[in-house]
Design an enzyme around this catalytic site. Structure first.
Site, PDB file in Angstrom:
ATOM      1  N   HIS A 101      26.104  20.133 -11.749  1.00  0.00           N
ATOM      2  CA  HIS A 101      26.675  20.874 -10.636  1.00  0.00           C
ATOM      3  C   HIS A 101      25.931  20.592  -9.332  1.00  0.00           C
ATOM      4  O   HIS A 101      26.030  21.373  -8.387  1.00  0.00           O
ATOM      5  CB  HIS A 101      26.635  22.388 -10.902  1.00  0.00           C
ATOM      6  CG  HIS A 101      27.479  22.837 -12.047  1.00  0.00           C
ATOM      7  ND1 HIS A 101      27.124  22.638 -13.365  1.00  0.00           N
ATOM      8  CD2 HIS A 101      28.686  23.465 -12.071  1.00  0.00           C
ATOM      9  CE1 HIS A 101      28.057  23.140 -14.158  1.00  0.00           C
ATOM     10  NE2 HIS A 101      29.017  23.649 -13.408  1.00  0.00           N
ATOM     11  N   GLU A 112      41.586  17.395 -13.977  1.00  0.00           N
ATOM     12  CA  GLU A 112      41.366  16.761 -12.677  1.00  0.00           C
ATOM     13  C   GLU A 112      42.213  15.510 -12.485  1.00  0.00           C
ATOM     14  O   GLU A 112      42.742  15.267 -11.397  1.00  0.00           O
ATOM     15  CB  GLU A 112      39.880  16.426 -12.509  1.00  0.00           C
ATOM     16  CG  GLU A 112      38.972  17.625 -12.261  1.00  0.00           C
ATOM     17  CD  GLU A 112      38.570  18.359 -13.524  1.00  0.00           C
ATOM     18  OE1 GLU A 112      37.852  19.369 -13.413  1.00  0.00           O
ATOM     19  OE2 GLU A 112      38.963  17.919 -14.631  1.00  0.00           O
TER      20      GLU A 112
END
Length: 668
Positions: free
Chosen positions: A474, A407
């Site tokens: 999540h 990322e």
């Protein structure tokens, strides 16, 4: 000729294919860098500059690499690469003004030393968090490659920086995508005071290139001709056959990490060995031995450089100190962006939230031919939520790019694309994973325009939120991480219509935008939307219901919780404000409503402490206190990580407490 090592100079000088003009230019550029540094050390002791990071002893690398590159090829240097800036012929008075924090520099006094960039000279300066600039170089090179431009991008780091995760991520991305990036590592033997034996456990940094399938070379960094020859040859091949190359320059920093550090940690014998390898004194002797540099020419060069330094110092000294203009300070946080409304009222379709996002992104890519979409599994697979299904067939793999799981490097790559004239949309597979890319967002993207006027034309898409049983990693709605950071815009739509229109505007906007998309809304909410392109302004809330008794201020899933309750309790007269954008925040809409109703309830899915609701509450107390008939109420989720089991998750979410707190507020 090729010189043989002798008592005069400790390495071979190969000048067979270099003109005397270039030989002298290499010398003069190194000399200029050294003389400026020597003057800066005097000024530092006099208190006329606040700090100095010396590159004395390493000039051959900066000068040799810069002269081997074309002037329109980007270089991303570090603190000790003064020779990059001077070889690119930046006026010295601007450098001196930069180091003194004056307006004539490059950052309007907002940053120091070499923490700046300049498009005029194709130099992109570093930030103190060293790693992100490596990924930025990937993005610059990617733009060149997509446009079929035969250009190389050079980026510098030190031996210590090769331990950072960003180094490895950027190397991996460059290798996988065959990007023409020249990774220049100046191996000085010490990361500040920590020796390389405590930094990594391999003999040579160049060996790290093998793990990434990358060509790598070791170069004598104090031999200006070896640097210039090798880099010239290697970059010529990279332009024709795009690929990354890792160069390890063996060198030494004669001064400390910065002057306050000193060099007591360096053994005397080691220091003496490297002083004997000084790149300038050895090269000077070689040029004299070969009758290429005459005494009178050397004296003339020194006099010319000294006169240039003195003249430009006087220009910088004569400049007044910066006078603070608060409006200018605030306005420069973001790049100016004139929103132009695009309406579309024809061809209405029924769309789910996820369909609206997908259609909006597709139409943005059709409109902006310079837009690159990057993320994990977003190409052939279409993304885990299928937002980009079919995009590869329409736009090709140059513009729809599967990324490695890195990322930080990909966000930095987006910044590099922006620097090199392109746009980037990056999908975090889940908003939670943005923590792995936090540094380049809050320290590079957010601060670049304020620091030196460089916009970050990057949108980071953030699938977020609980209610789907996904557990702690999540399910976060982590918008408050970014609303705290000046320079970022944060958008959080609750409906398909808003999602599509606001996404178009986020991509149009040249500033960095965090675009939150609630996963639980993706396939549960449908709405009629225009099929064709349209946009909506950032920073404008939506008044969904009007009433007299209370103002409910919310966003994201909270909007639907509030609507559900109000539709079941039509006797409650409430203003319902969907913020839609959290930064910039529509305070006018909030204040207008509170001045009418006198009561405020702020509902957020995020946990309570430090969330957006806290700041809105403070704003109401500061600006609307005399209109309030009751304390401002905040409703948020429990201050715990997000649990997995359905019963625990339901109890965690703010929805379970919203009804009770609203009724209590109305009864106050």
């Amino acid at each position: 000729m090729i010189s043989k090592p002798s008592i005069s100079y400790p390495f071979d000088y190969d000048n067979r294919f270099i003109s005397n003009q270039i030989l002298l230019e290499l010398y003069k550029n190194m000399l200029k860098s050294r003389m400026i540094e020597e003057k800066m050390l005097i000024l530092l002791r006099q208190g006329k500059v606040s700090k100095w990071f010396s590159g004395i002893g390493q000039e051959a690398i900066s000068v040799g690499v810069t002269m081997a590159l074309a002037n329109d090829e980007y270089i991303l240097p570090m603190h000790r690469n003064l020779g990059v800036f001077t070889t690119r012929q930046i006026p010295l008075h601007r450098l001196f003004a930069q180091w003194q924090g004056k307006a004539g520099g490059f950052t309007k006094g907002r940053d120091r030393s070499f923490h700046f960039g300049t498009q005029d000279y194709k130099i992109i300066g570093m930030i103190s968090h060293l790693g992100p600039q490596l990924g930025v170089a990937d993005g610059i090179a990617l733009a060149h490659k997509i446009r079929n431009e035969k250009k190389v991008t050079a980026v510098f780091t030190g031996e210590g920086g090769t331990s950072e995760g960003d180094f490895h991520e950027a190397m991996n991305v460059a290798s996988v995508w065959s990007l023409p990036v020249l990774f220049c590592v100046e191996n000085n033997g010490y990361g500040l005071s920590t020796p390389i034996a405590e930094q990594f456990n391999c003999k040579h940094i160049a060996h790290k290139g093998k793990g990434y399938g990358m060509e790598a070379h070791i170069i004598e960094g104090n031999n200006i001709l070896e640097v210039y020859n090798r880099v010239s040859e290697i970059t010529a091949g990279m332009r024709e056959n795009p690929r990354p190359v890792l160069l390890e320059f063996k060198t030494f920093r004669i001064r400390g990490h910065e002057e306050a550090s000193g060099t007591k940690y360096v053994p005397d014998a080691l220091m003496e060995t490297w002083k004997e390898k000084d790149p300038i004194s050895n090269y000077t002797r070689f040029l004299h031995d070969e009758a290429i540099l005459l005494d009178e020419v050397e004296e003339r060069y020194r006099n010319e450089i000294q006169a240039e330094i003195d003249e430009n110092l006087q220009i910088a000294y004569a400049e007044n100190d910066i006078a603070c203009n608060e409006n200018e300070e605030l306005n420069d946080v973001y790049k100016d962006y004139a929103y132009k409304e695009v309406k579309s009222e024809d061809d209405i379709i029924e769309a789910r939230f996820v369909d609206a996002v997908s259609l909006g992104l597709r139409q943005a890519m059709e409109k902006h031919g310079n837009l690159v979409f990057m993320g994990q599994d977003i190409a052939e697979y279409g993304g885990v939520f299928k937002v980009s299904e079919g995009f590869v067939d329409q736009f090709g793999k140059d513009r729809v790019r599967n990324t490695p799981i890195c990322e930080s490097a990909i966000i930095s790559t987006g910044m590099g694309l922006s620097i090199n004239g392109m746009k980037a949309v990056i999908e975090m597979q889940f908003a939670d994973f943005v923590s792995s890319g936090f540094n380049p967002i809050v320290n590079y993207l957010a601060k670049s325009h304020y620091r030196w006027g460089q916009s970050a034309d990057v949108v980071v898409r953030m699938p977020c939120g609980a209610g789907v049983g996904a557990g702690p990693f999540h399910s976060q709605t982590n918008e408050a991480w970014f609303t705290k950071t000046p320079g970022l815009k944060v958008v959080y739509p609750a409906f398909p219509y808003d999602a599509k229109g606001l996404l178009e505007s986020a991509i149009e906007d040249p500033n960095p935008v965090l675009f939150f998309e609630h996963k639980a809304l993706y396939r549960s909410i449908t709405q009629e939307i225009p099929k064709n392109y349209y946009n909506l302004p950032l920073g404008k809330a939506s008044l969904l219901k009007q009433g007299q008794d209370v103002s409910i201020i919310t966003y994201g899933a909270g909007v639907h919780w509030a609507l559900e309750f109000l539709n079941l309790n039509e006797n409650i007269s409430a203003d319902l404000i969907d913020l839609r954008t959290l930064s910039p925040l529509d305070t006018e809409a909030i204040f207008t409503s509170i001045k009418k109703t006198g009561k405020a309830l702020i509902l957020q899915e995020d946990t309570l402490f430090g969330g957006v609701a806290s700041d809105i509450s403070a704003l109401l107390m500061e600006n609307c206190f005399e209109y309030l008939d009751a304390p401002v109420q905040r409703v948020a989720s429990l201050d715990t990580p997000i649990p997995f089991a359905k019963s625990l998750e339901s109890n965690f979410l703010a929805k379970s407490r919203f009804e009770k707190m609203l009724i209590n507020l109305l009864a106050y």
